[in-house]
Scaffold this motif. Structure first.
Motif, PDB file in Angstrom:
ATOM      1  N   ILE A   1       0.839  -1.205   0.000  1.00 47.98           N
ATOM      2  CA  ILE A   1       0.000   0.000   0.000  1.00 47.98           C
ATOM      3  C   ILE A   1       0.872   1.253   0.000  1.00 47.98           C
ATOM      4  O   ILE A   1       1.790   1.387   0.814  1.00 47.98           O
ATOM      5  N   SER A   2       0.592   2.148  -0.930  1.00 45.30           N
ATOM      6  CA  SER A   2       1.253   3.448  -0.968  1.00 45.30           C
ATOM      7  C   SER A   2       0.238   4.490  -1.417  1.00 45.30           C
ATOM      8  O   SER A   2      -0.648   4.185  -2.236  1.00 45.30           O
ATOM      9  N   LYS A   3       0.345   5.674  -0.903  1.00 47.15           N
ATOM     10  CA  LYS A   3      -0.678   6.716  -1.052  1.00 47.15           C
ATOM     11  C   LYS A   3      -1.142   6.938  -2.488  1.00 47.15           C
ATOM     12  O   LYS A   3      -2.329   6.973  -2.768  1.00 47.15           O
ATOM     13  N   ASP A   4      -0.204   7.120  -3.407  1.00 50.19           N
ATOM     14  CA  ASP A   4      -0.568   7.508  -4.770  1.00 50.19           C
ATOM     15  C   ASP A   4      -0.661   6.325  -5.732  1.00 50.19           C
ATOM     16  O   ASP A   4      -0.664   6.520  -6.953  1.00 50.19           O
ATOM     17  N   TYR A   5      -0.713   5.100  -5.184  1.00 54.94           N
ATOM     18  CA  TYR A   5      -0.705   3.915  -6.041  1.00 54.94           C
ATOM     19  C   TYR A   5      -1.864   2.983  -5.704  1.00 54.94           C
ATOM     20  O   TYR A   5      -2.394   2.994  -4.598  1.00 54.94           O
ATOM     21  N   ILE A   6      -2.247   2.153  -6.691  1.00 52.37           N
ATOM     22  CA  ILE A   6      -3.307   1.177  -6.487  1.00 52.37           C
ATOM     23  C   ILE A   6      -2.776   0.048  -5.608  1.00 52.37           C
ATOM     24  O   ILE A   6      -1.653  -0.421  -5.794  1.00 52.37           O
ATOM     25  N   VAL A   7      -3.585  -0.388  -4.653  1.00 54.38           N
ATOM     26  CA  VAL A   7      -3.180  -1.457  -3.738  1.00 54.38           C
ATOM     27  C   VAL A   7      -2.913  -2.741  -4.525  1.00 54.38           C
ATOM     28  O   VAL A   7      -3.678  -3.111  -5.418  1.00 54.38           O
TER      29      VAL A   7
ATOM     30  N   ASN B   1       5.605  -4.458  -8.533  1.00 55.62           N
ATOM     31  CA  ASN B   1       5.345  -3.257  -9.332  1.00 55.62           C
ATOM     32  C   ASN B   1       3.978  -2.690  -8.978  1.00 55.62           C
ATOM     33  O   ASN B   1       2.959  -3.377  -9.104  1.00 55.62           O
ATOM     34  N   LEU B   2       3.948  -1.460  -8.523  1.00 57.57           N
ATOM     35  CA  LEU B   2       2.680  -0.797  -8.220  1.00 57.57           C
ATOM     36  C   LEU B   2       2.289   0.105  -9.382  1.00 57.57           C
ATOM     37  O   LEU B   2       3.144   0.708 -10.040  1.00 57.57           O
ATOM     38  N   ILE B   3       0.998   0.183  -9.602  1.00 57.27           N
ATOM     39  CA  ILE B   3       0.462   1.030 -10.676  1.00 57.27           C
ATOM     40  C   ILE B   3      -0.035   2.334 -10.059  1.00 57.27           C
ATOM     41  O   ILE B   3      -0.797   2.314  -9.092  1.00 57.27           O
ATOM     42  N   ILE B   4       0.418   3.445 -10.627  1.00 57.66           N
ATOM     43  CA  ILE B   4       0.020   4.750 -10.098  1.00 57.66           C
ATOM     44  C   ILE B   4      -1.464   4.976 -10.345  1.00 57.66           C
ATOM     45  O   ILE B   4      -2.016   4.569 -11.367  1.00 57.66           O
ATOM     46  N   LYS B   5      -2.135   5.576  -9.358  1.00 55.34           N
ATOM     47  CA  LYS B   5      -3.570   5.839  -9.481  1.00 55.34           C
ATOM     48  C   LYS B   5      -3.826   6.860 -10.582  1.00 55.34           C
ATOM     49  O   LYS B   5      -3.072   7.831 -10.715  1.00 55.34           O
ATOM     50  N   PRO B   6      -4.871   6.652 -11.378  1.00 56.07           N
ATOM     51  CA  PRO B   6      -5.214   7.667 -12.377  1.00 56.07           C
ATOM     52  C   PRO B   6      -5.627   8.953 -11.685  1.00 56.07           C
ATOM     53  O   PRO B   6      -6.301   8.925 -10.655  1.00 56.07           O
ATOM     54  N   GLU B   7      -5.196  10.060 -12.226  1.00 53.91           N
ATOM     55  CA  GLU B   7      -5.486  11.355 -11.601  1.00 53.91           C
ATOM     56  C   GLU B   7      -6.971  11.647 -11.700  1.00 53.91           C
ATOM     57  O   GLU B   7      -7.573  11.586 -12.768  1.00 53.91           O
ATOM     58  N   GLU B   8      -7.570  11.923 -10.548  1.00 56.64           N
ATOM     59  CA  GLU B   8      -8.993  12.243 -10.505  1.00 56.64           C
ATOM     60  C   GLU B   8      -9.183  13.747 -10.665  1.00 56.64           C
ATOM     61  O   GLU B   8      -8.758  14.534  -9.836  1.00 56.64           O
ATOM     62  N   LEU B   9      -9.813  14.115 -11.759  1.00 52.13           N
ATOM     63  CA  LEU B   9     -10.058  15.541 -12.027  1.00 52.13           C
ATOM     64  C   LEU B   9     -11.272  16.011 -11.251  1.00 52.13           C
ATOM     65  O   LEU B   9     -12.217  15.257 -11.007  1.00 52.13           O
ATOM     66  N   ASN B  10     -11.208  17.236 -10.825  1.00 55.89           N
ATOM     67  CA  ASN B  10     -12.376  17.825 -10.179  1.00 55.89           C
ATOM     68  C   ASN B  10     -13.526  17.872 -11.174  1.00 55.89           C
ATOM     69  O   ASN B  10     -13.331  18.020 -12.377  1.00 55.89           O
ATOM     70  N   GLU B  11     -14.714  17.732 -10.650  1.00 55.94           N
ATOM     71  CA  GLU B  11     -15.890  17.708 -11.520  1.00 55.94           C
ATOM     72  C   GLU B  11     -16.021  19.021 -12.286  1.00 55.94           C
ATOM     73  O   GLU B  11     -15.941  20.114 -11.732  1.00 55.94           O
ATOM     74  N   VAL B  12     -16.159  18.887 -13.599  1.00 60.24           N
ATOM     75  CA  VAL B  12     -16.320  20.063 -14.449  1.00 60.24           C
ATOM     76  C   VAL B  12     -17.715  20.013 -15.050  1.00 60.24           C
ATOM     77  O   VAL B  12     -18.082  19.045 -15.714  1.00 60.24           O
ATOM     78  N   VAL B  13     -18.484  21.009 -14.796  1.00 62.44           N
ATOM     79  CA  VAL B  13     -19.841  21.078 -15.317  1.00 62.44           C
ATOM     80  C   VAL B  13     -19.887  22.107 -16.433  1.00 62.44           C
ATOM     81  O   VAL B  13     -19.582  23.282 -16.223  1.00 62.44           O
ATOM     82  N   VAL B  14     -20.198  21.635 -17.625  1.00 61.09           N
ATOM     83  CA  VAL B  14     -20.313  22.538 -18.771  1.00 61.09           C
ATOM     84  C   VAL B  14     -21.790  22.762 -19.025  1.00 61.09           C
ATOM     85  O   VAL B  14     -22.545  21.821 -19.276  1.00 61.09           O
TER      86      VAL B  14
ATOM     87  N   PHE C   1     -20.391   1.664  -2.631  1.00 66.08           N
ATOM     88  CA  PHE C   1     -19.533   0.585  -2.127  1.00 66.08           C
ATOM     89  C   PHE C   1     -18.827  -0.132  -3.273  1.00 66.08           C
ATOM     90  O   PHE C   1     -17.676  -0.548  -3.137  1.00 66.08           O
ATOM     91  N   LYS C   2     -19.497  -0.260  -4.403  1.00 70.62           N
ATOM     92  CA  LYS C   2     -18.897  -0.922  -5.565  1.00 70.62           C
ATOM     93  C   LYS C   2     -17.666  -0.162  -6.050  1.00 70.62           C
ATOM     94  O   LYS C   2     -16.622  -0.760  -6.356  1.00 70.62           O
ATOM     95  N   LYS C   3     -17.770   1.164  -6.086  1.00 71.97           N
ATOM     96  CA  LYS C   3     -16.636   1.976  -6.522  1.00 71.97           C
ATOM     97  C   LYS C   3     -15.507   1.928  -5.492  1.00 71.97           C
ATOM     98  O   LYS C   3     -14.330   1.931  -5.849  1.00 71.97           O
ATOM     99  N   LEU C   4     -15.880   1.875  -4.207  1.00 76.78           N
ATOM    100  CA  LEU C   4     -14.871   1.803  -3.149  1.00 76.78           C
ATOM    101  C   LEU C   4     -14.024   0.545  -3.290  1.00 76.78           C
ATOM    102  O   LEU C   4     -12.794   0.599  -3.219  1.00 76.78           O
ATOM    103  N   THR C   5     -14.679  -0.603  -3.506  1.00 76.76           N
ATOM    104  CA  THR C   5     -13.935  -1.856  -3.650  1.00 76.76           C
ATOM    105  C   THR C   5     -13.123  -1.884  -4.943  1.00 76.76           C
ATOM    106  O   THR C   5     -12.034  -2.439  -4.980  1.00 76.76           O
ATOM    107  N   ALA C   6     -13.659  -1.268  -5.997  1.00 78.50           N
ATOM    108  CA  ALA C   6     -12.954  -1.271  -7.286  1.00 78.50           C
ATOM    109  C   ALA C   6     -11.661  -0.465  -7.226  1.00 78.50           C
ATOM    110  O   ALA C   6     -10.679  -0.786  -7.895  1.00 78.50           O
ATOM    111  N   THR C   7     -11.649   0.610  -6.415  1.00 79.74           N
ATOM    112  CA  THR C   7     -10.480   1.489  -6.363  1.00 79.74           C
ATOM    113  C   THR C   7      -9.492   1.134  -5.260  1.00 79.74           C
ATOM    114  O   THR C   7      -8.337   1.559  -5.309  1.00 79.74           O
ATOM    115  N   SER C   8      -9.922   0.346  -4.262  1.00 79.15           N
ATOM    116  CA  SER C   8      -9.034   0.092  -3.127  1.00 79.15           C
ATOM    117  C   SER C   8      -8.662  -1.377  -2.926  1.00 79.15           C
ATOM    118  O   SER C   8      -7.660  -1.678  -2.281  1.00 79.15           O
TER     119      SER C   8
END
Length: 239
Positions: free
Chosen positions: A71-77, A95-108, A171-178
């Protein structure tokens, strides 16, 4: 007396066999050929942990079939089931894979201006006010921009009142990302087709909402282990 002696010998032999299989596993945690220092290395089975040094290296006691998590802060577990080859080589590279950068929500928002509806009385008022004196004289048949501006401002104010709702993490997204993808099949021994149903089963438990409020990888794993026991009992009862 003989029974007690045999029992003592059996316990001693069992403990000796464990101590012989448990070894100090050495390895390194990297990402794209860059070492990762300060990464957490957790032996979930042995309930021990350590962190990588400045060179990304670590040493941790492990047995065959122990579950290790990195486990590392900026990487996928990342998860790993220790094999006899890992123990023998003692030169593990993770080999750890870096987390994809999450962009702030942009509303057009494409704001469409509705035609300004004016009554005949308002039109007459505009005509009367069009000859209002200014600092540079009088504008004949001019337009009352102040009056129209107020109308536009009122329309824009209504648009601002409608704010998009920020989607909540489920919860589904939580398990998918962590949680590592193979955690469900290897550690929980679930079939691939059962994973979706199992996550829905966990999501139905009110305790899963507490994990969403305070996300924690180890707490989530413990929750999944507990729910897996319930899930298996439920399957047996239905069969």
């Amino acid at each position: 007396m003989k029974v007690k002696l045999l029992t003592t010998i059996s316990i001693f032999t069992y403990q000796l066999s464990i101590s012989q299989t448990e070894k100090l596993l050495h390895g390194k945690v990297v990402s794209q050929n860059n070492v990762i220092k300060g990464a957490e290395v957790i032996n979930k089975t042995g309930q021990t942990s350590t962190t990588t040094n400045d060179l990304g290296e670590f040493s941790i006691s492990a047995n065959v079939k122990d579950s290790l998590f990195f486990i590392s802060k900026d990487y996928i577990v990342s998860g790993l089931k220790v094999t006899s080859q890992n123990i023998e080589s003692s030169n593990l590279v993770v080999n750890l894979i870096i987390k994809p950068e999450e962009l702030n929500e942009v509303v057009v928002s494409n704001i469409k201006f509705k035609p300004i509806q004016l009554t005949s009385q308002e039109i007459e008022e505009i005509k009367l006010n069009s000859g209002r004196p200014t600092g540079f004289g009088t504008i004949t048949n001019g337009i009352d921009f102040i009056h129209i501006g107020k109308k536009i401002y009122a329309l824009l104010a209504k648009e601002k009142e409608i704010k998009p709702k920020t989607p909540e993490i489920d919860f589904k997204k939580l398990t998918a990302t962590s949680i590592p993808p193979d955690f469900f099949t290897k550690d929980l021994s679930l079939k691939t087709e059962e994973k979706e149903l199992f996550i829905e089963f966990c999501d139905a438990d009110p305790k899963s909402k507490l994990l969403l409020e305070h996300p924690n990888i180890l707490a989530t794993m413990d929750f999944l282990y507990a729910k897996n026991d319930e899930f298996k009992k439920l399957k047996l009862n239905n069969n």
